[in-house]
Enzyme design. Structure first.
Site, PDB file in Angstrom:
ATOM      1  N   SER A  87       0.826  -1.211   0.000  1.00  0.00           N
ATOM      2  CA  SER A  87       0.000   0.000   0.000  1.00  0.00           C
ATOM      3  C   SER A  87       0.858   1.259   0.000  1.00  0.00           C
ATOM      4  O   SER A  87       1.916   1.298   0.609  1.00  0.00           O
ATOM      5  CB  SER A  87      -0.881  -0.007   1.259  1.00  0.00           C
ATOM      6  OG  SER A  87      -1.383   1.284   1.517  1.00  0.00           O
ATOM      7  N   TYR A 110      -2.571   5.741  -5.056  1.00  0.00           N
ATOM      8  CA  TYR A 110      -3.781   6.540  -5.257  1.00  0.00           C
ATOM      9  C   TYR A 110      -3.401   7.669  -6.210  1.00  0.00           C
ATOM     10  O   TYR A 110      -2.230   8.042  -6.302  1.00  0.00           O
ATOM     11  CB  TYR A 110      -4.273   7.127  -3.931  1.00  0.00           C
ATOM     12  CG  TYR A 110      -4.842   6.114  -2.971  1.00  0.00           C
ATOM     13  CD1 TYR A 110      -6.060   5.485  -3.231  1.00  0.00           C
ATOM     14  CD2 TYR A 110      -4.173   5.785  -1.796  1.00  0.00           C
ATOM     15  CE1 TYR A 110      -6.596   4.563  -2.340  1.00  0.00           C
ATOM     16  CE2 TYR A 110      -4.700   4.856  -0.898  1.00  0.00           C
ATOM     17  CZ  TYR A 110      -5.912   4.255  -1.177  1.00  0.00           C
ATOM     18  OH  TYR A 110      -6.437   3.335  -0.305  1.00  0.00           O
ATOM     19  N   THR A 136      -5.736   2.477  -7.078  1.00  0.00           N
ATOM     20  CA  THR A 136      -7.028   2.322  -6.403  1.00  0.00           C
ATOM     21  C   THR A 136      -7.883   3.548  -6.676  1.00  0.00           C
ATOM     22  O   THR A 136      -7.449   4.682  -6.444  1.00  0.00           O
ATOM     23  CB  THR A 136      -6.815   2.142  -4.886  1.00  0.00           C
ATOM     24  OG1 THR A 136      -6.044   0.964  -4.683  1.00  0.00           O
ATOM     25  CG2 THR A 136      -8.137   2.006  -4.143  1.00  0.00           C
ATOM     26  N   LYS A 232      -7.944  -0.842  -9.382  1.00  0.00           N
ATOM     27  CA  LYS A 232      -8.623  -1.542  -8.277  1.00  0.00           C
ATOM     28  C   LYS A 232      -9.790  -0.699  -7.775  1.00  0.00           C
ATOM     29  O   LYS A 232      -9.625   0.490  -7.494  1.00  0.00           O
ATOM     30  CB  LYS A 232      -7.623  -1.775  -7.139  1.00  0.00           C
ATOM     31  CG  LYS A 232      -8.229  -2.332  -5.852  1.00  0.00           C
ATOM     32  CD  LYS A 232      -7.129  -2.714  -4.875  1.00  0.00           C
ATOM     33  CE  LYS A 232      -7.648  -3.236  -3.560  1.00  0.00           C
ATOM     34  NZ  LYS A 232      -8.090  -2.197  -2.628  1.00  0.00           N
ATOM     35  N   HIS A 256     -13.316  -2.203  -1.935  1.00  0.00           N
ATOM     36  CA  HIS A 256     -12.432  -1.768  -0.843  1.00  0.00           C
ATOM     37  C   HIS A 256     -12.788  -2.502   0.466  1.00  0.00           C
ATOM     38  O   HIS A 256     -12.721  -1.943   1.555  1.00  0.00           O
ATOM     39  CB  HIS A 256     -12.550  -0.250  -0.646  1.00  0.00           C
ATOM     40  CG  HIS A 256     -11.255   0.415  -0.244  1.00  0.00           C
ATOM     41  ND1 HIS A 256     -10.508   1.189  -1.079  1.00  0.00           N
ATOM     42  CD2 HIS A 256     -10.575   0.423   0.938  1.00  0.00           C
ATOM     43  CE1 HIS A 256      -9.433   1.666  -0.451  1.00  0.00           C
ATOM     44  NE2 HIS A 256      -9.452   1.204   0.780  1.00  0.00           N
TER      45      HIS A 256
END
Ligand SMILES: Cc1cc2nc3c(=O)[nH]c(=O)nc-3n(C[C@H](O)[C@H](O)[C@H](O)COP(=O)(O)O)c2cc1C
Length: 368
Positions: A87, A110, A136, A232, A256
């Site tokens: 992440s 992100y 994401t 995602k 999520h």
């Protein structure tokens, strides 16, 4: 507090529950007397052969579960040949994780407000040999997670009276928590002046969260990252089509883990239509609610190349660090193995839609 942070979802947690219960609505149509003595769980995703069809979903702040956080996860994933998707909000940095990893790492990003921050993260992931980029797209704002509001969950944690009592009942966790450097988002140290250890939410809201993120940003990222690019957070065929138009190599069907928008169907329920729409032009991965090896086989039957799981490995991490994550992955592998044997499909390549029945109420119709 930490349990609720990991386990919880947004609002009434309808989607969180649906991610698991929708799996139970799918039933198998097994075949008997098939020679299943030689079994194989390997798969191929975005051109990469991977030994374990279960990938580790990107999850931020893993040091709150165990001091070694992402380092432990990377080591454990390497031992069983699973992909670890690191992440952006990891507590150990891109480079620190890459240094200890023995298996494939992907990086999750992100589309932050500041493109220079994004550019530098992409560059660092490239330098550290991350094998794919997962962007994401379901976090235009942060979902309201009421359990965190009640518990006062922040990073670094703020110990309110209930929090102190909570910690007093978990001395082993607290001793572990005191080890290692202070909890921080180490990918951002030094990038944003003077904000080394501000609270997670404040930091995100102030510098990063980008409510204007859109497909132009995906095009920009596509130019920046030459390797496999996956999106995602896709839950509709319309967005799957757009993702293909914008040149992605993979789609992660995901909500999520029920932590963002509540009121969505379980991720597995969105999978078959998206697979049909994509028609092999990109690889599809299912993320959300995977708790058993049989869930993995069901997702593959509905067209997923692999799955991701979040909470299951985080529980392993919290229970026993690296060994705990490895154990969770072994359990899943054993369960996949047994399921393949019992349904009469020795390899994942033998698994197709004829293996499962879908409830009539699902939009794409029934089996087949
Ligand atoms: C504690 C926690 C932190 C998460 N952090 C991130 C993150 O930083 N980026 C991201 O794309 N998804 C994040 N997610 C969502 C997961 O990647 C994944 O979509 C979700 O956990 C899948 O559902 P499951 O837990 O039922 O397997 C997080 C999930 C959890 C539980």
């Amino acid at each position: 507090m930490i349990f609720d942070f990991v386990e919880g979802g947004a609002y009434d947690e309808v989607t969180l529950r649906a991610n698991e219960t929708d799996f139970s609505d799918i039933t198998f149509e097994p075949r008997m007397l098939v020679d299943v003595a030689k079994r194989d769980h390997s798969t191929n995703v975005v051109g990469q052969k991977i030994a374990h069809p279960v990938m580790l979903s990107p999850a931020g702040l893993l040091r709150v579960a165990h001091t070694e956080g992402e380092l432990a996860v990377a080591r454990a994933a390497g031992k069983v040949g699973a992909v670890f998707v690191v992440s952006t909000s990891s507590n150990w940095s891109i480079e620190e994780i890459a240094e200890v990893a023995t298996g494939p790492l992907w990086f999750q990003l992100y589309l932050w407000r500041d493109r220079e921050v994004v550019r530098s993260l992409v560059e660092r992931a490239k330098q550290a040999d991350y094998k794919a980029m997962v962007v994401t797209v379901d976090l235009q704002v942060i979902g309201k997670r009421e359990r965190d509001l009640r518990s006062g969950m922040k990073v670094p944690p703020k110990f309110t009276l209930p929090g102190v009592l909570d910690v007093a009942r978990r001395p082993r966790w607290f001793l572990d928590f005191l080890k290692g450097p202070p909890i921080a988002l180490r990918n951002f140290l030094g990038i944003i002046e003077g904000d080394d250890t501000v609270s997670h939410g404040e930091f995100f809201n102030k510098h990063l969260i980008n409510a204007s993120a859109n497909w132009d940003d995906v095009d920009w990222l596509r130019q920046l990252w030459p390797g496999p690019l996956l999106i995602k957070g896709i839950m509709t065929v319309e967005d799957a089509r757009l993702a293909l138009d914008h040149g992605v190599d993979g789609i992660v069907v995901s909500n999520h883990g029920g932590r963002q928008l509540d009121g969505l169907a379980g991720a597995i329920r969105a999978l078959p239509q998206i697979v049909d729409e994509v028609g092999g032009r990109a690889d599809v991965i299912l993320d959300g609610g995977v708790r058993r090896g049989s869930d993995v086989v069901k997702a593959v039957a509905l067209g997923a190349r692999a799955v991701m799981t979040g909470r299951s490995y985080i529980w392993g991490l919290g229970a026993a660090g690296e060994e705990g994550v490895e154990r969770v992955l072994q359990i899943l592998r054993d369960e996949i193995d047994q399921t393949l044997a019992l349904v009469g499909r020795p390899t994942l390549q033998d698994v197709d839609r004829s293996l499962v029945n879908l409830p009539a109420s699902w939009r794409s119709g029934t089996k087949g």
